[in-house]
Design a protein around this motif. Structure first.
Motif, short mmCIF file in Angstrom:
data_model
loop_
_atom_site.label_atom_id
_atom_site.label_comp_id
_atom_site.label_asym_id
_atom_site.label_seq_id
_atom_site.Cartn_x
_atom_site.Cartn_y
_atom_site.Cartn_z
N ASP A 1 11.92 48.06 64.13
CA ASP A 1 11.83 47.31 62.87
C ASP A 1 11.57 45.83 63.14
O ASP A 1 10.79 45.18 62.44
CB ASP A 1 13.13 47.48 62.07
N SER A 2 12.24 45.28 64.16
CA SER A 2 12.03 43.88 64.51
C SER A 2 10.60 43.64 64.98
O SER A 2 9.95 42.66 64.58
CB SER A 2 13.01 43.46 65.61
N ALA B 1 7.99 45.41 64.20
CA ALA B 1 7.10 45.59 63.05
C ALA B 1 7.08 44.36 62.16
O ALA B 1 6.07 44.05 61.51
CB ALA B 1 7.53 46.82 62.24
N SER B 2 8.19 43.62 62.14
CA SER B 2 8.26 42.42 61.29
C SER B 2 7.66 41.18 61.98
O SER B 2 7.68 40.10 61.41
CB SER B 2 9.72 42.14 60.91
N GLY B 3 7.17 41.36 63.20
CA GLY B 3 6.55 40.24 63.91
C GLY B 3 7.44 39.58 64.93
O GLY B 3 7.01 38.65 65.62
N GLU B 4 8.68 40.01 65.05
CA GLU B 4 9.59 39.46 66.05
C GLU B 4 9.37 40.15 67.39
O GLU B 4 8.81 41.25 67.46
CB GLU B 4 11.04 39.64 65.61
#
Length: 273
Positions: free
Chosen positions: A154-155, A157-160
């Motif tokens: 998830d991180s 995927a969010s750009g992190e």
């Protein structure tokens, strides 16, 4: 469309590392190099390696299909490898894989529609002490759970780019492929990543108990006859503080008579004495 001039120049640099007449030895790093440009080993990349090294495309293809780190279909920006071999399997590796697969909507050797993730089962990641283990572009995330693995993707995927448990900060699959071809990671933060786990670390073993280890300078082992080079590190039990050299010196020398055969004829005993 041909490979870029930068890639061709890098290929020449790789070949120059090897003795004259041994250029075919450059095949492995060159396959990583073409993968770094195109995201996987394409037919064009195989033809380039064959032409440059004087090999047949069949010879190059045989190598590219033997090693799992060479991909024959497009790979996403992040290659997520979940170990499902014995140690990780026992401690929940399959559950980790299932959770990540459900979250991404892909299975083994599949890539998400947006090209961000490729997911794969990993046969072994050589980190059994830290099972279950996941790597992202070959950087380690230790002691994962289904929840922490899902949070990791998830991180991403969010750009992190979460910091791996050990090793350099994350980069893209193409960037790590270029490093595997033998080229230095240019990022300052990668150079300053330091030694993995400089402090004592704790992880559960297969019995569910806590096993503590510390990384420290390894001392020479006289009994082995080959001391480690200066700067090499080893994982040791912090409670075992005795110097191997001191232990060897404290032991009395072996008595040759203790190992002498006892059932030889008298003349054979005399000959061996």
């Amino acid at each position: 469309m041909s490979l870029t001039e930068e890639t061709r120049a890098a290929a020449a640099e790789i070949i120059a590392r090897y003795p004259e007449g041994r250029s075919r030895s450059a095949l492995l790093p060159m396959l990583h190099l073409v993968q770094a440009e195109e995201g996987y080993v394409t037919p064009r990349g195989i033809a380039f390696c064959a032409e440059t090294l004087g090999l047949t495309k069949a010879e190059v293809g045989a190598v590219a299909t033997f090693y799992t780190m060479y991909k024959r279909r497009p790979v996403g920006e992040y290659l997520v490898s979940v170990c499902t071999n014995l140690s990780c399997q026992i401690l929940g590796g399959e559950d980790v894989f299932t959770r990540v697969a459900n979250r991404l909507g892909v299975h083994h050797n599949e890539t998400t529609e947006d090209g961000t993730f490729t997911l794969e089962h990993a046969e072994c990641l050589a980190a059994c002490d830290f099972a279950p283990v996941v790597t992202v572009n070959y950087e380690f995330f230790d002691n994962v759970t289904p929840d922490s693995a899902e949070a990791l993707v998830d991180s991403l995927a969010s750009g992190e780019r979460p910091l791996p448990t050990r090793g350099a900060p994350l980069c893209s699959f193409k960037e790590i492929s270029r490093q595997l071809a033998g080229f230095r990671d240019p990022r300052p933060e990668a150079v300053g990543a330091g030694v993995a786990h400089p402090e004592p670390v704790t992880s559960p073993d297969s019995r569910g108990t806590e096993t503590k280890r510390a990384i420290k300078k390894a001392k020479p082992t006289p009994e082995a006859g080959v001391p480690r080079s200066e700067g090499e590190y080893a994982v040791v039990d912090p409670e075992a503080t005795a110097d191997p050299g001191e232990l060897a010196a404290s032991e009395p020398p072996a008595d040759p008579e203790a190992f002498a055969p006892t059932n030889l004829p008298q003349d054979r005993k005399s000959a061996n004495s």
